[in-house]
Design an enzyme around this catalytic site. Structure first.
Site, mmCIF file in Angstrom:
data_model
loop_
_atom_site.group_PDB
_atom_site.id
_atom_site.type_symbol
_atom_site.label_atom_id
_atom_site.label_comp_id
_atom_site.label_asym_id
_atom_site.label_seq_id
_atom_site.Cartn_x
_atom_site.Cartn_y
_atom_site.Cartn_z
ATOM 1 N N GLU A 129 89.640 -17.920 -4.660
ATOM 2 C CA GLU A 129 90.696 -18.986 -5.109
ATOM 3 C C GLU A 129 90.092 -20.331 -4.626
ATOM 4 O O GLU A 129 89.822 -20.372 -3.566
ATOM 5 C CB GLU A 129 92.328 -18.599 -4.318
ATOM 6 C CG GLU A 129 93.352 -19.221 -5.024
ATOM 7 C CD GLU A 129 94.530 -18.687 -4.180
ATOM 8 O OE1 GLU A 129 94.756 -17.599 -4.004
ATOM 9 O OE2 GLU A 129 95.139 -19.651 -3.695
ATOM 10 N N ASP B 162 101.895 -26.904 1.583
ATOM 11 C CA ASP B 162 100.832 -26.561 2.349
ATOM 12 C C ASP B 162 100.974 -27.162 3.937
ATOM 13 O O ASP B 162 101.685 -28.095 4.233
ATOM 14 C CB ASP B 162 99.507 -27.103 1.994
ATOM 15 C CG ASP B 162 98.990 -26.151 0.698
ATOM 16 O OD1 ASP B 162 98.798 -25.092 0.873
ATOM 17 O OD2 ASP B 162 98.594 -27.058 -0.291
ATOM 18 N N TYR C 45 101.653 -13.685 -7.434
ATOM 19 C CA TYR C 45 101.201 -14.166 -6.273
ATOM 20 C C TYR C 45 102.381 -13.945 -5.267
ATOM 21 O O TYR C 45 103.538 -14.817 -5.739
ATOM 22 C CB TYR C 45 100.562 -15.452 -6.362
ATOM 23 C CG TYR C 45 100.067 -15.937 -5.070
ATOM 24 C CD1 TYR C 45 100.868 -16.280 -3.911
ATOM 25 C CD2 TYR C 45 98.747 -16.688 -4.927
ATOM 26 C CE1 TYR C 45 100.334 -16.460 -2.747
ATOM 27 C CE2 TYR C 45 98.185 -16.940 -3.873
ATOM 28 C CZ TYR C 45 98.991 -16.921 -2.750
ATOM 29 O OH TYR C 45 98.448 -17.743 -1.598
#
Lengths: 412, 272
Positions: free
Chosen positions: B49, B60, B175
């Site tokens: 990735e 994040d 995911y």
């Protein structure tokens, strides 16, 4: 290019949270169910009489609404002095700076915190730039006995010390944000990150008409109390509607609040004033509509300051409340439709207006509405004396006196 | 069959899950990131990735945020990230590459052009963090037309009512965001994961990879057994960080620091 003109400018947003191509819900999956939950709760609150009554009660007895409509007679006379004969529009202020906590922010905060309680949330987070939204949120949380965490860019913590201390007195925890440029956009990133990490018990109280749907519509609706009052007050004072509305635009909540109830009144022109910082072509400004282009940030598609690679660039304004590289999506839509004209006022022009208003009207405005006032100073002398300008004086300047003193080279 | 599907099918035949290491494009500089990327398959990466830096990465945590800032400072752009993939493909035709990023840089590049150029460069799948199913029509048609898998995130907050909607449009793999939180902060417990994955399997036959909070070889091994793969990002970046000099520049120890960790993770995933 011919753009279809909608038969009402008050239809947005659609079911996807879009105003034309703008708005939407660009958030990570973790937040998506939460956003839908907020939307459902907000929709239900619209027809919940007990909710509406409680919000109105707080606006009346806690905030002090309706805020007055003030004919700025000395300012009007001052501007007519140098205008051509028969010129110089009448200037009115919608005095939302008189609200409890000193700005319009409290209107939408009380609505949102009531909503959070209704949703069973037990913790409130918020972002703040100038600190006005943070103070309003901390205030509402003190009143309603909820823990409150406010994210504030470290740069803003530095330049808005009085509000930082106010928030602490009110029992809120102020978290300085050092990531990115350490201003409002980074505080909003941090707010979103906190929310992702605390989804189950936390409500994110957004301060402006930005963020993912339903925030832009919800904050606008709560702030529309400004325009609804102003419309009635203007009828009473002058027997007619104003010719032009003027308001400062950072994220754009005070402007949407004033403009929205007038959007379908075709004879009422509207001017949104962005912060031109050191000049619109200096590269140091916060004028997303005048100098940005559409993109996606903080959950919605809107005009943004960004570089050629789609990286968000830093905004600059003397006013921490306007120091944001985006703008509410509904403003982007109104800009493209041409319903609202957007213009820019520099730091220096805002500083001059700040001082003039203080001396002539005995009202120390916040630096944010000082931008709107600077535009009024330019346009009023060019309009016939029987025309009426209504400006949203959305905040008071107590928080800004240190910043202004510094710029004027004075020690206090 | 896409490269991603082929890879998961092959791993299934082997009886193990996938190790999916992450690296941020141009972190700490293009050359070092390129060396790490090239070395990852031999170190045991099954899929890779690549993060495309963005100034405002709202999902994040600090580790990946700072990696993105270093990447941007080193000149990372969407075109630059695609260039890395193109170069990687000259020596590796088998390892699937997934680009992970935020929508605005893609929008700025042009969605149609991005999907075409990504496919041409050898990208296999996309994870666009801030494009949920509700906004998928912004990119899905162009991704599909260019044969790119659009990998969707499923979170602990994704309820049973939403799962079919999220999963029906997912291709490649699913995911699973293991925690409610940002990257690199805390980790899900084995029990939580063991409960979450079967819930997703009820609605899809696609492979499921677990990310967010997978740090140690033990966690990667467990995640790859409970699901079909484990994504490790912040732990690798932290390892790299320790190898940089005082000015944040790469040293001779940087590339081995990352690849050694990949090896440890790969070993744990293979132990079965």
């Amino acid at each position: 290019m011919n753009k279809p003109i909608p038969n009402s400018f008050r239809q947005g947003p659609d079911a996807r949270g879009r105003f034309g191509p703008f708005g939407g819900r660009f958030v990570a999956e973790t937040l998506m169910p939460l956003i839908l939950e907020v939307e459902a709760a907000y929709e239900a609150s619209k027809t919940d009489q007990a909710f509406q009554d409680e919000w109105r009660r707080l606006l009346t007895h806690y905030v002090g609404r309706p805020s007055p409509l003030w004919f700025a007679e000395r300012l009007t006379a001052h501007l007519r002095k140098d205008a051509a004969p028969g010129m110089g529009a009448k200037v009115y202020f919608k005095r939302d700076e008189l609200n409890h906590t000193g700005a319009h922010k409290i209107n939408a905060v009380l609505g949102q915190i009531l909503l959070a309680k209704k949703m069973g949330k037990t913790r409130i987070i918020a972002e703040t730039g100038a600190g006005q939204h943070g103070v309003a949120t901390a205030t509402a949380c003190a009143l309603m006995d909820l823990p409150c965490v406010v994210y504030m860019g470290a740069t803003d913590v530095e330049r808005q010390q009085p509000n930082v201390f106010r928030m602490k007195l009110l029992g809120a925890q102020v978290v300085p944000v050092t990531s990115g440029a350490a201003t409002l956009k980074d505080a909003m990133n941090e707010g979103l990150r906190d929310w992702v990490a605390n989804v189950r018990d936390t409500y994110y109280c957004i301060g402006t008409v930005a963020g993912p749907h339903p925030y832009p519509a919800m904050v606008r609706d709560f702030q529309s109390v400004i325009g609804i009052e102003a419309k009635a007050q203007m009828q009473e004072a002058e027997g007619r509607l104003p010719d032009v509305l003027v308001a400062a635009v950072g994220g754009g909540s005070n402007a949407m609040g004033l403009f929205y109830p007038f959007l379908d009144d075709a004879d009422v022109a509207m001017i949104g004033v962005e912060a031109a910082g050191r000049g619109l072509d200096s590269g140091e400004h916060a004028a997303a509509l005048s100098r940005g282009r559409p993109g996606v940030l903080h959950g919605n598609r809107t005009y943004l300051l960004q570089d050629g690679d789609g990286q968000i660039t830093e905004a600059h304004s003397i006013s921490a409340g306007l120091d944001y590289p985006g703008v509410g999506p509904e403003h982007s839509w109104l800009h493209e439709l041409g319903r609202v004209q957007y213009t820019g006022v520099t730091d220096d022009e805002a500083l001059a207006a700040f001082q003039l208003c203080s001396k002539l009207e005995g009202i120390i405005p916040a630096l944010e509405p000082a931008h709107a006032l600077a535009e009024v100073l330019k346009m009023a002398p060019t309009m016939p004396a029987d025309k009426i300008i209504l400006m949203n004086l959305c905040g008071r300047g107590d928080k800004d006196i240190f910043t202004v003193a510094k710029h004027l080279g004075e020690k206090i | 069959m896409s490269r991603i599907a082929q890879k998961f099918a092959a791993l299934k035949a082997e009886g193990r899950g996938a190790l999916i290491p992450f690296l941020e494009a141009f972190d700490p500089d293009r050359e070092t990131a390129m060396a790490i990327l090239r070395g990852m398959p031999a170190a045991g990466a099954d899929l890779i990735e690549i993060g495309v830096p963005f100034t405002d990465p709202m999902a994040d945590g600090p580790t990946v945020q700072k990696a993105g800032q270093r990447g941007l400072k080193a000149g990372a752009t969407v075109a630059g990230a695609l260039g890395m993939v193109r170069e990687f493909r000259q020596g590796d035709a088998a390892t699937p590459i997934i680009l992970m990023g935020y929508f605005n840089p893609i929008l700025s590049y042009g969605v149609a052009k991005f999907c075409a150029d990504a496919a041409a460069a050898g990208v296999d799948g996309l994870i666009v963090v801030d494009v949920p199913p509700e906004e998928a029509d912004e990119i899905a048609p162009d991704a599909t037309a260019n044969g790119l898998d659009l990998i969707r995130l499923v979170a602990p907050t994704t309820g049973e009512d939403r799962l079919p909607k999220v999963l029906s449009a997912t291709t490649g793999f699913v995911y699973y965001v293991a925690i409610t939180g940002v990257t690199g902060t805390r980790s899900a417990s084995t029990d939580d994961l063991a409960a979450a994955i079967p819930r997703i399997r009820k609605y899809t036959d696609l492979p499921i990879a677990i990310g967010f909070g997978v740090r140690t070889p033990q966690q990667a091994g467990e995640a790859s057994r409970i699901a079909d793969g484990a994504v490790v990002a912040s732990a690798l970046i932290d390892g790299m960080l320790a190898s940089l000099d005082a000015e944040g520049r790469a040293t001779p120890a940087t590339v081995p620091a990352v690849l050694d960790r990949v090896r440890e993770l790969a070993e744990a995933v293979r132990k079965g």
